[in-house]
Design a protein around this motif. Structure first.
Motif, mmCIF file in Angstrom:
data_model
loop_
_atom_site.group_PDB
_atom_site.id
_atom_site.type_symbol
_atom_site.label_atom_id
_atom_site.label_comp_id
_atom_site.label_asym_id
_atom_site.label_seq_id
_atom_site.Cartn_x
_atom_site.Cartn_y
_atom_site.Cartn_z
ATOM 1 N N MET A 1 0.838 -1.193 0.000
ATOM 2 C CA MET A 1 0.000 0.000 0.000
ATOM 3 C C MET A 1 0.875 1.246 0.000
ATOM 4 O O MET A 1 1.862 1.321 0.717
ATOM 5 N N SER A 2 0.496 2.224 -0.801
ATOM 6 C CA SER A 2 1.206 3.494 -0.828
ATOM 7 C C SER A 2 0.671 4.404 0.273
ATOM 8 O O SER A 2 -0.431 4.217 0.778
ATOM 9 N N GLU A 3 1.467 5.393 0.631
ATOM 10 C CA GLU A 3 1.068 6.318 1.678
ATOM 11 C C GLU A 3 0.270 7.469 1.077
ATOM 12 O O GLU A 3 0.693 8.082 0.090
ATOM 13 N N PRO A 4 -0.885 7.803 1.645
ATOM 14 C CA PRO A 4 -1.673 8.921 1.127
ATOM 15 C C PRO A 4 -1.093 10.260 1.557
ATOM 16 O O PRO A 4 -0.318 10.343 2.517
ATOM 17 N N ARG A 5 -1.476 11.300 0.833
ATOM 18 C CA ARG A 5 -1.167 12.657 1.283
ATOM 19 C C ARG A 5 -2.085 12.979 2.451
ATOM 20 O O ARG A 5 -3.257 12.612 2.455
ATOM 21 N N MET A 6 -1.572 13.659 3.454
ATOM 22 C CA MET A 6 -2.375 13.995 4.617
ATOM 23 C C MET A 6 -2.372 15.499 4.837
ATOM 24 O O MET A 6 -1.338 16.144 4.717
ATOM 25 N N PHE A 7 -3.546 16.050 5.133
ATOM 26 C CA PHE A 7 -3.639 17.440 5.543
ATOM 27 C C PHE A 7 -4.704 17.563 6.617
ATOM 28 O O PHE A 7 -5.417 16.596 6.913
ATOM 29 N N SER A 8 -4.782 18.719 7.244
ATOM 30 C CA SER A 8 -5.725 18.931 8.344
ATOM 31 C C SER A 8 -6.673 20.070 8.031
ATOM 32 O O SER A 8 -6.293 21.038 7.356
ATOM 33 N N VAL A 9 -7.895 19.937 8.512
ATOM 34 C CA VAL A 9 -8.854 21.033 8.482
ATOM 35 C C VAL A 9 -9.367 21.215 9.908
ATOM 36 O O VAL A 9 -9.278 20.305 10.733
ATOM 37 N N GLU A 10 -9.870 22.381 10.202
ATOM 38 C CA GLU A 10 -10.370 22.655 11.545
ATOM 39 C C GLU A 10 -11.890 22.596 11.560
ATOM 40 O O GLU A 10 -12.557 23.222 10.736
ATOM 41 N N VAL A 11 -12.436 21.823 12.494
ATOM 42 C CA VAL A 11 -13.884 21.724 12.683
ATOM 43 C C VAL A 11 -14.182 21.940 14.162
ATOM 44 O O VAL A 11 -13.689 21.194 15.014
ATOM 45 N N ASN A 12 -14.936 22.975 14.474
ATOM 46 C CA ASN A 12 -15.291 23.302 15.858
ATOM 47 C C ASN A 12 -14.068 23.446 16.760
ATOM 48 O O ASN A 12 -14.082 23.072 17.935
ATOM 49 N N GLY A 13 -12.990 23.961 16.184
ATOM 50 C CA GLY A 13 -11.798 24.229 16.975
ATOM 51 C C GLY A 13 -10.843 23.070 17.111
ATOM 52 O O GLY A 13 -9.820 23.200 17.798
ATOM 53 N N ARG B 1 -7.888 15.234 10.675
ATOM 54 C CA ARG B 1 -7.086 14.644 9.600
ATOM 55 C C ARG B 1 -7.932 14.356 8.361
ATOM 56 O O ARG B 1 -9.051 13.867 8.450
ATOM 57 N N VAL B 2 -7.343 14.659 7.189
ATOM 58 C CA VAL B 2 -7.929 14.266 5.914
ATOM 59 C C VAL B 2 -6.847 13.570 5.096
ATOM 60 O O VAL B 2 -5.745 14.101 4.943
ATOM 61 N N TRP B 3 -7.152 12.379 4.586
ATOM 62 C CA TRP B 3 -6.261 11.674 3.681
ATOM 63 C C TRP B 3 -6.712 11.879 2.240
ATOM 64 O O TRP B 3 -7.927 11.969 1.968
ATOM 65 N N GLN B 4 -5.765 11.912 1.312
ATOM 66 C CA GLN B 4 -6.081 11.999 -0.112
ATOM 67 C C GLN B 4 -5.105 11.145 -0.903
ATOM 68 O O GLN B 4 -3.897 11.169 -0.653
ATOM 69 N N GLN B 5 -5.642 10.401 -1.871
ATOM 70 C CA GLN B 5 -4.816 9.519 -2.693
ATOM 71 C C GLN B 5 -5.490 9.318 -4.042
ATOM 72 O O GLN B 5 -6.720 9.322 -4.146
ATOM 73 N N GLY B 6 -4.678 9.147 -5.084
ATOM 74 C CA GLY B 6 -5.205 8.812 -6.395
ATOM 75 C C GLY B 6 -5.397 10.009 -7.304
ATOM 76 O O GLY B 6 -4.980 11.123 -7.005
ATOM 77 N N ALA B 7 -6.056 9.749 -8.443
ATOM 78 C CA ALA B 7 -6.335 10.778 -9.439
ATOM 79 C C ALA B 7 -7.703 10.499 -10.048
ATOM 80 O O ALA B 7 -8.232 9.395 -9.946
ATOM 81 N N GLY B 8 -8.269 11.543 -10.661
ATOM 82 C CA GLY B 8 -9.587 11.400 -11.253
ATOM 83 C C GLY B 8 -10.633 12.125 -10.433
ATOM 84 O O GLY B 8 -10.310 12.860 -9.482
ATOM 85 N N PRO B 9 -11.916 11.943 -10.761
ATOM 86 C CA PRO B 9 -12.987 12.615 -10.021
ATOM 87 C C PRO B 9 -12.950 12.274 -8.534
ATOM 88 O O PRO B 9 -12.585 11.160 -8.144
ATOM 89 N N VAL C 1 -9.420 9.746 -4.009
ATOM 90 C CA VAL C 1 -10.125 9.327 -2.807
ATOM 91 C C VAL C 1 -9.771 10.277 -1.669
ATOM 92 O O VAL C 1 -8.597 10.503 -1.374
ATOM 93 N N ILE C 2 -10.801 10.834 -1.040
ATOM 94 C CA ILE C 2 -10.619 11.779 0.059
ATOM 95 C C ILE C 2 -11.324 11.209 1.288
ATOM 96 O O ILE C 2 -12.511 10.882 1.235
ATOM 97 N N VAL C 3 -10.575 11.078 2.375
ATOM 98 C CA VAL C 3 -11.068 10.389 3.574
ATOM 99 C C VAL C 3 -10.957 11.312 4.781
ATOM 100 O O VAL C 3 -9.905 11.370 5.430
#
Length: 260
Positions: A1-13, A17-25, A52-54
């Motif tokens: 398995m490959s490692e996904p890109r990871m970024f963060s968003v803030e929800v209610n302070g 974590r959000v993972w993202q991997q792949g290409a396409g819609p 894919v966004i998780v």
């Protein structure tokens, strides 16, 4: 398995974590009971054809303690809606499993323009006295893996601490996930979702494991009969409640076909 890109968003302070991997819609996925402490083969299978966004649900692994400020079902729905928006999933295809499937269905019902196509793996949210769901919080810990997966080792692998991990944070995070799900769905996963299912216009795929020991197969029919949009039911042989763990390629193939 490959490692996904990871970024963060803030929800209610809380940083989430959000993972993202792949290409396409874009294709969003909301995890089921227990959340995702690690990337799994099912997500790799989806990422062969889609971006894919998780996003992590509040309180689930990657979701910090975001569940602690959610005091009502409406609080949960608004938090999930904000999470999907900040993860860049407005108007995208959305899939979810178990607890995550229930939230995906709610979003499609209340904010119909935010979901193009919907795929739900044994979603929670309903209750039938004639065929009650199994309460996962009322089980002895050793019995839980076999309730959630046809192959209990799939659950054990998901929840096993990383090699060399020596921090108490890992087990705390896993316990927190069960607490967060209980805060949103206790008792028995019933959120009166049946009142909102007729609002779902998005074409909806319902996926059920043939060995599901949490939700009877009859729940798939109840979902399909209540949803206004076009529906289809797919049964995955040899899969349990978290079918994406037991049969990752089969579940991914059904979702990719539906959302093509």
């Amino acid at each position: 398995m490959s490692e996904p890109r990871m970024f963060s968003v803030e929800v209610n302070g809380f940083a989430t974590r959000v993972w993202q991997q792949g290409a396409g819609p874009k294709l969003g996925f909301l995890a089921g009971f227990g959340g995702l402490p690690r990337w799994i083969p099912f997500l790799d299978a989806l990422a062969r054809e889609r971006t894919v966004i998780v996003p992590s649900l509040p309180g689930f692994p990657g979701g910090d303690r975001g569940h602690t400020v959610l005091d009502s079902h409406l609080d949960w729905l608004l938090a999930v809606r904000e999470l999907l928006h900040k993860a860049g999933l407005d108007g995208a295809d959305l899939t979810g499993s178990s607890a995550g499937g229930s939230f995906a269905a709610e979003v499609a019902a209340i904010w119909p323009q935010s979901v193009r196509r919907l795929a739900l793996v044994a979603p929670w949210g309903l209750f039938d006295e004639k065929g009650p769901a199994t309460d996962p919080w009322a089980q002895r810990a050793p019995d839980v893996p076999a309730l959630l997966c046809a192959d209990p080792e799939r659950w054990n692998q998901l929840k096993a601490a990383p090699e060399g991990a020596n921090s108490p944070e890992w087990p705390i995070e896993q316990t927190r996930a069960a607490e967060a799900a209980a805060r949103a769905f206790w008792p028995l996963g019933n959120t009166r979702l049946e009142k909102r299912l007729p609002l779902i216009a998005a074409p909806t795929l319902l996926i059920w494991g043939s060995e599901d020991r949490i939700l009877p197969r009859s729940y798939a029919d109840r979902f399909a009969n209540a949803i206004r949009g076009r529906t289809e039911i797919v049964t995955i042989p040899g899969a349990g409640h978290l079918a994406e763990l037991d049969k990752p390629d089969e579940v991914a193939a059904a979702i990719l076909r539906w959302t093509a």
